[in-house]
Structures are given as C-alpha cells and as structure tokens.
Scaffold this motif. Structure first.
Motif, PDB file in Angstrom:
ATOM      1  N   THR A 188     -48.462   8.011 -27.129  1.00 53.66           N
ATOM      2  CA  THR A 188     -48.688   8.605 -25.815  1.00 53.66           C
ATOM      3  C   THR A 188     -49.380   7.625 -24.866  1.00 53.66           C
ATOM      4  O   THR A 188     -49.993   8.026 -23.872  1.00 53.66           O
ATOM      5  N   VAL A 189     -49.291   6.340 -25.194  1.00 56.65           N
ATOM      6  CA  VAL A 189     -49.771   5.277 -24.301  1.00 56.65           C
ATOM      7  C   VAL A 189     -48.553   4.484 -23.823  1.00 56.65           C
ATOM      8  O   VAL A 189     -47.493   4.528 -24.462  1.00 56.65           O
ATOM      9  N   PRO A 190     -48.658   3.755 -22.721  1.00 55.62           N
ATOM     10  CA  PRO A 190     -47.512   2.952 -22.252  1.00 55.62           C
ATOM     11  C   PRO A 190     -47.127   1.882 -23.276  1.00 55.62           C
ATOM     12  O   PRO A 190     -47.994   1.257 -23.887  1.00 55.62           O
ATOM     13  N   VAL A 191     -45.829   1.678 -23.442  1.00 56.93           N
ATOM     14  CA  VAL A 191     -45.324   0.632 -24.330  1.00 56.93           C
ATOM     15  C   VAL A 191     -44.297  -0.196 -23.558  1.00 56.93           C
ATOM     16  O   VAL A 191     -43.324   0.347 -23.027  1.00 56.93           O
ATOM     17  N   VAL A 192     -44.541  -1.504 -23.475  1.00 52.51           N
ATOM     18  CA  VAL A 192     -43.618  -2.425 -22.805  1.00 52.51           C
ATOM     19  C   VAL A 192     -43.241  -3.515 -23.797  1.00 52.51           C
ATOM     20  O   VAL A 192     -44.116  -4.131 -24.408  1.00 52.51           O
ATOM     21  N   ALA A 193     -41.947  -3.742 -23.965  1.00 52.54           N
ATOM     22  CA  ALA A 193     -41.460  -4.770 -24.882  1.00 52.54           C
ATOM     23  C   ALA A 193     -40.693  -5.829 -24.109  1.00 52.54           C
ATOM     24  O   ALA A 193     -40.046  -5.528 -23.103  1.00 52.54           O
ATOM     25  N   CYS A 194     -40.766  -7.066 -24.588  1.00 51.63           N
ATOM     26  CA  CYS A 194     -39.980  -8.136 -23.984  1.00 51.63           C
ATOM     27  C   CYS A 194     -39.319  -8.951 -25.084  1.00 51.63           C
ATOM     28  O   CYS A 194     -39.987  -9.431 -26.009  1.00 51.63           O
ATOM     29  N   ILE A 195     -37.992  -9.082 -25.006  1.00 47.27           N
ATOM     30  CA  ILE A 195     -37.251  -9.950 -25.918  1.00 47.27           C
ATOM     31  C   ILE A 195     -37.376 -11.358 -25.352  1.00 47.27           C
ATOM     32  O   ILE A 195     -36.826 -11.670 -24.295  1.00 47.27           O
ATOM     33  N   GLY A 287     -46.748  -7.017 -16.240  1.00 50.03           N
ATOM     34  CA  GLY A 287     -47.787  -6.430 -15.397  1.00 50.03           C
ATOM     35  C   GLY A 287     -47.234  -5.368 -14.463  1.00 50.03           C
ATOM     36  O   GLY A 287     -47.833  -4.287 -14.293  1.00 50.03           O
ATOM     37  N   ARG A 288     -46.081  -5.650 -13.858  1.00 52.69           N
ATOM     38  CA  ARG A 288     -45.465  -4.660 -12.948  1.00 52.69           C
ATOM     39  C   ARG A 288     -45.062  -3.399 -13.702  1.00 52.69           C
ATOM     40  O   ARG A 288     -45.253  -2.279 -13.210  1.00 52.69           O
ATOM     41  N   MET A 289     -44.510  -3.565 -14.905  1.00 55.01           N
ATOM     42  CA  MET A 289     -44.095  -2.407 -15.696  1.00 55.01           C
ATOM     43  C   MET A 289     -45.298  -1.556 -16.099  1.00 55.01           C
ATOM     44  O   MET A 289     -45.249  -0.320 -16.050  1.00 55.01           O
ATOM     45  N   LEU A 290     -46.382  -2.203 -16.493  1.00 58.59           N
ATOM     46  CA  LEU A 290     -47.586  -1.451 -16.864  1.00 58.59           C
ATOM     47  C   LEU A 290     -48.143  -0.697 -15.659  1.00 58.59           C
ATOM     48  O   LEU A 290     -48.605   0.449 -15.787  1.00 58.59           O
TER      49      LEU A 290
END
Length: 318
Positions: A188-195, A287-290
């Motif tokens: 239930t926290v933000p998750v951002v992934a980058c390949i 940063g923008r996604m978060l």
C-alpha cells in the motif's frame, strides 16, 4: 576499457583514427584541428545514424553492454545514506539482489535491484545478476519493511532471469518469484520500477510489479531471452535475431502495448557512453513518478497496481 559492439565497428574505426590524430596534433602545434573537427562530425553523424535504427537484437546487445551502469552506480549517484541490508532470514545472503533504505532527493525510500557486477570478480560474486530463491526472499523482506515504515519502493531491474540451477529449484525458485510478485501487488506504498538493462522472465517481473514501470531507451524486457526463444521454436540459437523481433522486447514496443509507462531517453550511443547522464535521467523520471503517486491513498495505490497488471494483454500494437 571501453568495449565496442559488433555493429559499432565502423564507429570504432573512426574513433580510433580520431584518437591517433589527437595524439599527433598534441605534438604538432595543433595543425590538424580542421581534420579532427571533420572526423568528429563524421563519427557523431555515424553514431546518430546507427542508433536511430537499431534492430531488436542490437538493442539486446546494448542492454547487455558490460559498461552499462549497474545498481551500485545508481546508488552512488542518486542515493545518500544508503544502508545495504543482507540475508533472507531463512537460508543465506544472495548478492545478485541488493537493497536497503536511503534518501533519494529529500525522500526516504526503499531501493531494491539486481546487481550484475562491473568486472569479472564482481560478476562472479553477484552471480551475473541471476538471483536464487534467497535473493527474492530478501526482496520480500525489504518490501515488507518498506510497508511497515511507509517507504516508497523503487526497484532497478537488470537480469537475464532467475538462476536456473538445481539447488535454486530445490529451494523453491518458482515459489519465491511468485511470492515476491504477490507481496509487491499487495503493498500500500508507491512502487516504481525501472528496467535499466535486461528484464528477463519472472526474475524481472518479481521486482517490476509496480504502479509505474519505466524502461531505459535501449533496455529490453521479455518472458525469455532471444537465444532461449530461438532454441525452443527453431531448435537453433542462430535464429536469435528473428526471435528478438518476434518477442516485442524493446521499450518502444512495450510502451505501445501499455506494458510499461515511460521510455527514459539514453545519451546518444547508449547509457554506457555517458553513465552519469543516463543515471540522472532515470532519477528525474523516478522522481516525477513518485510525485504523481504521492497523493494516492494506500488503498488507491494497491488498486492502481492491480488494475495495471490485469489490463496487460488487452491492448494491441498500434
């Protein structure tokens, strides 16, 4: 030492001539400035032309480049006060997956990612970024810690796939990958992934089940490697280029298929030519996604992530 790829040979020849001219010019009072400027322009134009029309297989080679920035490089440039945490509290430490809390541009986060290693010794120590079950169980432990302390999770994916050894299978490789995916879906926290390099098979999905998935411009993300696909479908790895095209593994294809959310532009010639520029671009995008995800409630974050993955496969190529 900088390594040129097979398709970069014409560029390598021009850059070798440039290096020779610069050396001669340094001992000849700069009389070759015009020739050097002309050759620099030709080399730059050839580099731009080559990278503007890379095939899926060539992008795969770029994604695997030995000089491409690794997890440790991202940590050094983007994260302060990083505290690496080890072990799965059940079996062992797996160096193929690294992670821990740290500060990213004024925000406390949990950073998790694959580490391939930057030299021969490092690659062996990190098992070439191919994690065993204990690596994914460590990732689960860190995700659960992030949930407990309300830390956004950022993951950096760069692996050919999970380690396929007998010991790993005996210790529950498939279960560990599935459990990591399940835990990520439930956060239930933000998750951002980058390949950031290769995103191979379930070994990549286990860390890429995120609200937002980014890909560097010349990275790849697929259910199987081109060589593995060719060996299964054509009984020959010689068909790897055909397999790469059929897999739709490039960032551009995956964006059109709505599997990822953004392509992060790399420096001309790939991230390995200007690692700091590529790392900063990833940092800006993350940063923008978060920032975009910050206003969402815990329940909305979880629902957003689940909806995203349920929608995969419902879109065709434009």
């Amino acid at each position: 030492m900088f390594t040129f790829l097979e398709f970069e040979k014409p560029i390598a020849e021009l850059e070798a001539k440039l290096k020779e001219l610069r050396t001669l010019s340094a001992t000849d009072a700069g009389t070759m400035d015009d020739e050097i400027a002309s050759l620099e322009a030709k080399a730059g134009a050839l580099l731009t032309q080559t990278y503007a029309k890379l095939t899926p297989w060539q992008k795969t080679l770029v994604a695997r480049h030995l000089n491409r920035p690794h997890f440790s490089d991202y940590v050094r440039r983007l994260v302060t006060d990083f505290v690496p945490l080890a072990g799965d509290r059940a079996f062992a430490e797996d160096r193929a997956i690294q992670g821990g809390p740290g500060w990213f541009r004024g925000r406390a986060i949990m950073l998790i990612g694959h580490e391939k290693g930057s030299d021969t010794e490092g690659r062996v120590r990190h098992n070439f970024g191919m994690a065993k079950p204990e690596g994914y169980r460590k990732a689960i432990r860190l995700m659960q810690m992030a949930e407990r302390f309300r830390l956004p999770v950022v993951t950096l994916v760069d692996t050919q796939g999970a380690y396929p050894g007998i010991g790993a299978e005996e210790r529950g490789q498939a279960e560990a990958i599935a459990r990591s995916t399940q835990v990520s879906l439930g956060l239930t926290v933000p998750v951002v992934a980058c390949i950031v390099g290769e995103g191979g098979s379930g070994g990549a999905v286990a860390l890429a089940t995120a609200n937002r998935v980014l890909m560097l411009e010349h990275s790849v993300y697929s259910v199987i490697s081109p060589e593995g696909c060719a060996s299964i479908l054509w009984r020959s790895s010689d068909k790897k280029e055909d397999a790469a095209a059929a897999l739709k593994l490039t960032a551009q294809d995956l964006l059109r298929l709505h599997i990822i959310d953004q392509v992060v532009t790399e420096p001309m010639g790939g991230a390995h030519r200007a690692p700091d520029v590529a790392i900063d671009a990833v940092g800006d995008a993350v940063g923008r996604m978060l920032d975009d995800l910050a206003p969402l409630s815990p329940e909305a974050l979880r629902a957003d992530r689940r909806t995203k993955f349920l929608e995969i496969g419902r879109h065709g190529l434009a």
